[in-house]
Design an enzyme around this catalytic site. Structure first.
Site, short mmCIF file in Angstrom:
data_model
loop_
_atom_site.label_atom_id
_atom_site.label_comp_id
_atom_site.label_asym_id
_atom_site.label_seq_id
_atom_site.Cartn_x
_atom_site.Cartn_y
_atom_site.Cartn_z
CD GLU A 67 0.74 -5.58 0.96
OE1 GLU A 67 0.73 -5.95 -0.23
OE2 GLU A 67 1.61 -5.93 1.78
CG HIS A 112 -3.71 -2.98 -2.38
ND1 HIS A 112 -2.68 -2.17 -1.95
CD2 HIS A 112 -3.26 -4.26 -2.24
CE1 HIS A 112 -1.66 -2.94 -1.57
NE2 HIS A 112 -1.99 -4.20 -1.74
CG HIS A 131 2.76 -2.25 -1.92
ND1 HIS A 131 2.72 -2.37 -3.29
CD2 HIS A 131 1.93 -3.21 -1.43
CE1 HIS A 131 1.90 -3.34 -3.62
NE2 HIS A 131 1.42 -3.88 -2.52
CG ASP A 167 -1.67 -8.21 -1.12
OD1 ASP A 167 -2.07 -7.11 -1.52
OD2 ASP A 167 -0.65 -8.76 -1.55
#
Length: 330
Positions: free
Chosen positions: A8, A10, A169, A293
């Site tokens: 996860e 980004h 998400h 994250d």
């Protein structure tokens, strides 16, 4: 632990930045924090350096929220998804092909076009699945098309045929559904609102009958399942008590069955050993995945916690690497 895999993580693009206003995030998180996040979203080299520093072997990247889901014009959203996937392939994956993989951006304003773009991204670009940022706006900013609703099943049929995972998400609740957060805007997003919104979305998928029609579908949830490992047993108990009631969906199995058979959970942004152990107790260690994250969270924070968490080394290896290798056929 060496050789960890995260998923996860980004990225952004100049095109994405021209579409989205980050002032709300800056207000909630502080401008200095968002300034740091925004340059990291565009960077690939420092990202890989931090992976090296924290013994992370592979990172599966995806477009930051809300992505294509927040665009109101269908044609623009389709073009946006295609351009974004090409950009991520060129700017991130091709630059570090052994270290960076990617989830596809898809525009569910048109489920048919989303299915075609996912297939292109998987077969032509080498992407490992899709990441969808919650509901899709249809027509205006206060509308929502959820992933269990009938128009989207055309997309799910293609997902099942391709046999790739979809990462669900979070995104913020609809503007009309934020009354409870008035006066406390910092709760709307990742601190609280994300989890409530996304957990409810996942429950809709479980109750819809989707996984009965396509039993090979795999959905990934971050943040240790958005609270579901703790709350799902009560949900299942109450739904069983209410089995003669209305609005229970078309599912043939219990919600706990689908969580254990159609979902994987990641540690993204939730670095808490008791929560991890609760998640393992509900769905088993074979369905847990390590994630950070980044850049909203620190790879160092995530890795320091995980490498020292009071779990067995066998479980650490499964969660940190082996489960992801199998799920994504890396």
């Amino acid at each position: 632990m060496k050789g960890k895999i995260v998923l996860e993580e980004h990225v952004s693009s100049e095109l994405n930045n021209s579409v989205w206003d980050s002032s709300g995030e800056a207000a909630r998180n502080g401008q200095a924090y968002m300034d740091d996040v925004e340059w990291r979203l565009l960077d690939s080299d420092r990202r890989v350096e931090e992976m090296d520093e924290n013994a992370i072997d592979i990172s599966i990247v995806s477009l930051t929220s809300p992505g294509a889901q927040g665009l109101l014009d269908t044609k623009k959203s389709i073009d946006f998804a295609r351009q974004t996937n090409d950009y991520i392939r060129e700017r991130f994956v091709d630059k570090h092909p052994s270290r960076l993989k990617a989830f596809a951006t898809v525009a569910l304003q048109s489920p048919a076009a989303a299915a075609d773009e996912l297939e292109r991204a998987v077969k032509d670009l080498g992407f490992v699945g899709a990441l969808i940022n919650g509901y899709t706006n249809i027509g205006n900013v206060d509308s929502a098309q959820y992933l269990d609703e009938s128009p989207v099943w055309e997309f799910w049929e293609r997902v099942a045929a391709l046999n790739v995972p979809v990462y669900l998400h979070p995104r913020e609740p609809l503007p009309s559904q934020r009354r409870i957060y008035e006066g406390y805007p910092s709760l709307v997003g990742s601190a609280w609102g994300f989890a409530h919104e996304t957990a409810t979305h996942a429950i809709r998928l479980m109750l819809s009958g989707l996984f009965d029609k396509y039993p090979n579908l795999t959905v990934i949830l971050g943040h240790l399942g958005e609270g579901l490992p703790l709350m799902l047993p009560r949900l299942q108990h109450r739904l069983n008590m209410q089995r003669e009631g209305v609005g229970l969906g078309n599912a043939k199995q219990s919600v706990g069955h689908y969580l254990s058979n159609n979902f994987y959970l990641t540690t993204a942004g939730h670095f808490h050993t008791k929560g991890l152990l609760d998640s393992i107790s509900e769905i088993g260690v074979d369905r847990m995945l390590f994630s950070a994250d980044y850049p909203y969270e620190s790879m160092k924070t995530a890795s320091t916690w995980f490498d020292n968490a009071l779990i067995s080394d066998n479980d650490r290896m499964k969660i940190g690497r082996e489960n992801a290798l199998k799920l994504f056929a890396l």
